[in-house]
Design an enzyme around this catalytic site. Structure first.
Site, PDB file in Angstrom:
ATOM      1  N   ARG A 128       4.436 -24.877 -67.042  1.00 58.58           N
ATOM      2  CA  ARG A 128       3.163 -24.544 -66.365  1.00 58.58           C
ATOM      3  C   ARG A 128       2.708 -23.114 -66.646  1.00 58.58           C
ATOM      4  NH1 ARG A 128       5.969 -27.645 -62.722  1.00 58.58           N
ATOM      5  NH2 ARG A 128       5.063 -29.713 -62.431  1.00 58.58           N
ATOM      6  N   LYS A 150      -9.287 -18.787 -73.441  1.00 56.18           N
ATOM      7  CA  LYS A 150      -9.582 -20.208 -73.678  1.00 56.18           C
ATOM      8  C   LYS A 150      -8.546 -20.751 -74.651  1.00 56.18           C
ATOM      9  CE  LYS A 150     -14.508 -20.810 -72.777  1.00 56.18           C
ATOM     10  NZ  LYS A 150     -15.841 -21.094 -73.336  1.00 56.18           N
ATOM     11  N   GLU A 192     -20.246 -13.600 -85.448  1.00 60.73           N
ATOM     12  CA  GLU A 192     -19.980 -13.435 -84.005  1.00 60.73           C
ATOM     13  C   GLU A 192     -20.181 -11.978 -83.583  1.00 60.73           C
ATOM     14  OE1 GLU A 192     -19.379 -15.625 -81.647  1.00 60.73           O
ATOM     15  OE2 GLU A 192     -18.713 -17.446 -82.670  1.00 60.73           O
ATOM     16  N   LYS A 234     -17.046  -8.982 -75.340  1.00 59.16           N
ATOM     17  CA  LYS A 234     -16.379 -10.196 -74.848  1.00 59.16           C
ATOM     18  C   LYS A 234     -15.594  -9.894 -73.570  1.00 59.16           C
ATOM     19  CE  LYS A 234     -14.200 -14.385 -75.657  1.00 59.16           C
ATOM     20  NZ  LYS A 234     -13.812 -15.466 -76.515  1.00 59.16           N
ATOM     21  N   GLU A 244     -16.289 -19.415 -66.809  1.00 59.55           N
ATOM     22  CA  GLU A 244     -17.634 -19.842 -67.185  1.00 59.55           C
ATOM     23  C   GLU A 244     -18.319 -20.629 -66.075  1.00 59.55           C
ATOM     24  OE1 GLU A 244     -17.592 -20.875 -71.371  1.00 59.55           O
ATOM     25  OE2 GLU A 244     -19.510 -21.891 -71.157  1.00 59.55           O
ATOM     26  N   ARG A 248     -24.023 -13.152 -62.714  1.00 59.82           N
ATOM     27  CA  ARG A 248     -24.731 -12.633 -61.541  1.00 59.82           C
ATOM     28  C   ARG A 248     -26.097 -12.114 -61.959  1.00 59.82           C
ATOM     29  NH1 ARG A 248     -21.058  -8.058 -59.863  1.00 59.82           N
ATOM     30  NH2 ARG A 248     -20.096  -8.397 -61.860  1.00 59.82           N
ATOM     31  N   ASN A 258     -22.139 -18.149 -75.836  1.00 59.91           N
ATOM     32  CA  ASN A 258     -22.535 -19.341 -76.596  1.00 59.91           C
ATOM     33  C   ASN A 258     -23.899 -19.164 -77.249  1.00 59.91           C
ATOM     34  OD1 ASN A 258     -20.186 -20.667 -75.883  1.00 59.91           O
ATOM     35  ND2 ASN A 258     -21.081 -21.465 -73.991  1.00 59.91           N
ATOM     36  N   HIS A 261     -24.925 -21.107 -80.264  1.00 60.86           N
ATOM     37  CA  HIS A 261     -23.868 -22.093 -80.539  1.00 60.86           C
ATOM     38  C   HIS A 261     -24.315 -23.551 -80.371  1.00 60.86           C
ATOM     39  CE1 HIS A 261     -21.301 -18.667 -80.813  1.00 60.86           C
ATOM     40  NE2 HIS A 261     -20.188 -19.377 -80.853  1.00 60.86           N
ATOM     41  N   HIS A 265     -23.121 -25.840 -83.297  1.00 65.02           N
ATOM     42  CA  HIS A 265     -22.169 -26.951 -83.189  1.00 65.02           C
ATOM     43  C   HIS A 265     -22.750 -28.218 -83.804  1.00 65.02           C
ATOM     44  CE1 HIS A 265     -20.014 -24.829 -79.616  1.00 65.02           C
ATOM     45  NE2 HIS A 265     -19.475 -24.515 -80.762  1.00 65.02           N
ATOM     46  N   HIS A 277     -17.937 -21.616 -89.121  1.00 68.18           N
ATOM     47  CA  HIS A 277     -18.494 -21.457 -87.773  1.00 68.18           C
ATOM     48  C   HIS A 277     -19.463 -20.263 -87.707  1.00 68.18           C
ATOM     49  CE1 HIS A 277     -18.741 -21.559 -83.443  1.00 68.18           C
ATOM     50  NE2 HIS A 277     -18.292 -20.320 -83.367  1.00 68.18           N
TER      51      HIS A 277
HETATM   52  N1  GLY Z   1     -15.904 -18.584 -77.605  1.00 71.75           N
HETATM   53  C1  GLY Z   1     -16.640 -18.485 -76.432  1.00 71.75           C
HETATM   54  C2  GLY Z   1     -15.818 -18.109 -75.241  1.00 71.75           C
HETATM   55  O1  GLY Z   1     -14.708 -17.649 -75.388  1.00 71.75           O
HETATM   56  O2  GLY Z   1     -16.272 -18.289 -74.148  1.00 71.75           O
END
Ligand code: GLY
Length: 375
Positions: A128, A150, A192, A234, A244, A248, A258, A261, A265, A277
């Site tokens: 876990r 992510k 990016e 980021k 996500e 605010r 995104n 994106h 995509h 990408h």
């Molecule tokens: N690649 C987009 C994010 O990490 O939210």
């Protein structure tokens, strides 16, 4: 052992830049050159390490393993998206089981974004959640996949639909690793970076506009500054909205990442992933700039600024492949659309993103034609 400026118990070298990611599971992202020496410190306390590494980098596994005094299990996985499967993750878990991998131990990923996603997911699920340290070897991995927690694999239902948020214990962005990256991959990663300029940091755009593209090489201080700035963008976004769920004061939160994106995509799918990408993101950003302009947001000058910035670093800004109807159908099932309503991150101006929900089909089509698309 001294306490570094960010509060972590690592002896950072003053030549290296340490970017701190706050929140419930804080960690540091270190950027610089020749950083492999940090790995044993980042794995501190572990009695063993599991190194997740794609076949293409298998030759480097021994030299990485030699950095550690503890036992190292090397898990060689397929290259590219092929490694992002439940079967490959399961093989990694079996290897962890055989090695007797405990909560004290550390997974290290060395590879591009796919390896980060897979290795992060393996670490997120084992017991876990065990520590993972990412060592991205591509520009895209450094400025995007390795930061923000992510993780995931692909399934028959689609890309990245199975995964977990699992923040790393550290990220090592060793720019020297980019020296052997094919130029086209480096340029794709810049897609990016430029995107980050548009959504949050105009200084990135100024640097791109004022630097000769041939000087954007791994050894250049400008590339380093671009990488650091993109990572900061980021970090700022994920610290506020890790999962996500929304930002605010009208800011889209993590969804802002995104930008470009949704169409990207769809193009990637239409081209059966034969387009990089970052290339698709460049086209997608010009598309949403055109869309925003039609929806009364972005000025014509800023739309042209999009075209110029992406072109300047060598990225495509037009698309004449699959027809509009095909891409629209794919965009409608994109996981970012809610219900049947299409959602796009658009800009009111550079650095001011917001969500545009349910744009008219007329605007969607016109913007597509404006990027050279087949209506
Ligand atoms: N690649 C987009 C994010 O990490 O939210």
């Amino acid at each position: 052992m001294s306490i570094g400026s960010t509060g972590s118990a690592i002896e950072w070298h003053p030549d290296d830049t340490v970017l701190h990611v706050g929140g419930a599971s804080p960690y540091d992202v270190v950027v610089g050159h020749d950083l492999a020496g940090y790995l044993p410190q980042l794995a501190g306390g572990a009695s063993q390490v599991a190194l997740v590494i794609p076949e293409a980098l298998e030759d480097t596994a021994d030299s990485v393993a030699e950095l550690f005094e503890c036992e190292v299990t090397v898990m060689v996985v397929p290259d590219g998206e092929e490694q992002k499967s439940v079967e490959v993750a399961e093989a990694c878990w079996e290897a962890l089981g055989e090695a007797g991998f405990t909560r004290n131990d550390v997974v290290i990923t060395l590879g591009g974004g796919a390896t980060t996603d897979l290795g992060g997911y393996v670490a997120a699920c084992w017991l876990r959640g065990v520590r993972v340290v990412h060592v991205p070897t591509t520009l895209l991995g450094m400025v995007d996949a390795a930061v923000g927690g992510k993780t995931g694999v692909n399934t028959g239902a689609g890309k990245n639909l199975v995964g977990a948020f699992h923040e790393p214990a550290g990220v090592v962005c060793d720019l020297s690793l980019l020296e052997t990256l094919p130029r086209a991959e480096l340029v794709a990663g810049l897609g990016e970076v430029v995107k980050c300029g548009f959504i949050a940091d105009p200084e990135i755009l100024r640097l791109v506009e004022e630097t000769h593209p041939e000087n954007l090489v791994p050894s250049s201080p400008v590339l380093r500054e671009l990488v650091e700035r993109a990572i900061r963008v980021k970090i700022d976004v994920v610290v506020d909205d890790l999962k996500e769920t929304g930002g605010r004061d009208g800011h889209p939160g993590r969804e802002a990442l995104n930008y470009g994106h949704t169409l990207a995509h769809a193009i990637e799918k239409a081209e059966e992933y034969g387009v990089r990408h970052g290339e698709a993101v460049a086209i997608g950003c010009v598309y949403v700039a055109e869309l925003a302009h039609r929806a009364g947001s972005l000025s014509a000058e800023d739309v042209e600024r999009h075209r110029a910035a992406f072109r300047r670093v060598g990225l495509p800004t037009t698309y004449a492949g699959a027809p509009f109807a095909d891409l629209l159908a794919t965009m409608r099932v994109d996981k970012k659309s809610r219900g049947n309503q299409l959602r796009f991150v658009v800009l009111d101006e550079v650095g001011r993103p917001r969500v545009l929900a349910g744009p008219s089909e007329e605007h969607l089509r016109e913007a597509f034609v404006a990027i050279g698309g087949r209506a």
